[in-house]
Scaffold this motif. Structure first.
Motif, short mmCIF file in Angstrom:
data_model
loop_
_atom_site.label_atom_id
_atom_site.label_comp_id
_atom_site.label_asym_id
_atom_site.label_seq_id
_atom_site.Cartn_x
_atom_site.Cartn_y
_atom_site.Cartn_z
N CYS A 14 0.84 -1.21 0.00
CA CYS A 14 0.00 0.00 0.00
C CYS A 14 0.87 1.25 0.00
O CYS A 14 0.54 2.24 -0.66
CB CYS A 14 -0.94 0.00 1.20
N LEU A 15 1.98 1.21 0.73
CA LEU A 15 2.90 2.36 0.75
C LEU A 15 3.50 2.58 -0.64
O LEU A 15 3.59 3.72 -1.10
CB LEU A 15 4.00 2.14 1.78
N PHE A 18 0.80 4.10 -2.70
CA PHE A 18 0.63 5.49 -2.28
C PHE A 18 1.71 6.38 -2.90
O PHE A 18 1.41 7.44 -3.47
CB PHE A 18 0.68 5.58 -0.75
N ASN A 19 2.97 5.95 -2.81
CA ASN A 19 4.07 6.74 -3.37
C ASN A 19 3.93 6.92 -4.87
O ASN A 19 4.15 8.01 -5.41
CB ASN A 19 5.41 6.11 -3.01
N CYS A 22 1.05 9.36 -5.61
CA CYS A 22 1.46 10.74 -5.30
C CYS A 22 2.37 11.28 -6.39
O CYS A 22 2.20 12.42 -6.84
CB CYS A 22 2.18 10.80 -3.95
N LEU A 30 -5.81 7.99 -5.47
CA LEU A 30 -5.26 8.32 -4.17
C LEU A 30 -6.37 8.49 -3.14
O LEU A 30 -6.25 8.03 -2.00
CB LEU A 30 -4.42 9.59 -4.29
N LEU A 33 -7.58 5.06 -2.06
CA LEU A 33 -6.62 4.40 -1.18
C LEU A 33 -6.65 5.02 0.21
O LEU A 33 -6.69 4.31 1.22
CB LEU A 33 -5.21 4.47 -1.77
N LEU A 34 -6.65 6.34 0.28
CA LEU A 34 -6.59 7.01 1.58
C LEU A 34 -7.88 6.86 2.37
O LEU A 34 -7.88 7.07 3.59
CB LEU A 34 -6.24 8.49 1.39
N TRP A 37 -6.67 3.34 3.95
CA TRP A 37 -5.29 3.10 4.38
C TRP A 37 -4.64 4.43 4.72
O TRP A 37 -4.94 5.42 4.06
CB TRP A 37 -4.53 2.39 3.24
N PRO A 38 -3.75 4.52 5.71
CA PRO A 38 -3.15 3.44 6.48
C PRO A 38 -4.10 2.88 7.53
O PRO A 38 -5.04 3.54 7.94
CB PRO A 38 -1.93 4.09 7.13
N ASN A 69 0.41 -0.34 -11.30
CA ASN A 69 -0.37 -0.08 -10.09
C ASN A 69 -1.60 -0.97 -10.01
O ASN A 69 -2.01 -1.40 -8.94
CB ASN A 69 -0.76 1.39 -9.98
N CYS A 73 -2.58 -3.52 -6.96
CA CYS A 73 -3.92 -3.56 -6.36
C CYS A 73 -4.48 -4.97 -6.36
O CYS A 73 -5.02 -5.44 -5.34
CB CYS A 73 -4.88 -2.63 -7.10
#
Length: 101
Positions: A14-15, A18-19, A22, A30, A33-34, A37-38, A69, A73
């Motif tokens: 997930c990190l 996320f990166n 971004c 994004l 995901l947010l 997560w986290p 990506n 997922c």
């Protein structure tokens, strides 16, 4: 109830996602995901929310999510599926309960 089968592998995936999002300034993915997560203190409900968010992300169009990506997922979705399934049976993934007899 806390799900102890949530792994650092899921969190690091997930990190990475996320990166990437971004860096690409992919706002819609994004936001999905947010939303999930986290995760702090993984519970069955929070893992289901993350699983559903990843499912939606994997179904976004190519203009909204890159192929790499999408693969992340899908892989994370499958890991969460296994984790949630095994959690509901009370056994860690890959460990079979003792057979009677």
């Amino acid at each position: 109830m806390v799900n102890t089968f949530y792994t650092s592998e899921i969190d690091s995936g997930c990190l990475q996602l996320f990166n990437d999002l971004c860096e690409q300034k992919a706002l819609l993915p994004l936001a999905y995901l947010l939303h999930a997560w986290p995760i702090h203190g993984p519970t069955d409900a929070s893992l289901r929310r993350l699983r559903e968010a990843l499912k939606v992300l994997a179904e976004l169009s190519d203009s909204e999510l890159t192929s790499p990506n999408r693969r992340i997922c899908k892989a994370l979705f499958l890991k969460l599926e296994r984790s949630l399934c095994d959690f509901s049976h009370g056994t860690p993934y890959g460990v079979r309960p003792a057979q009677p007899g």
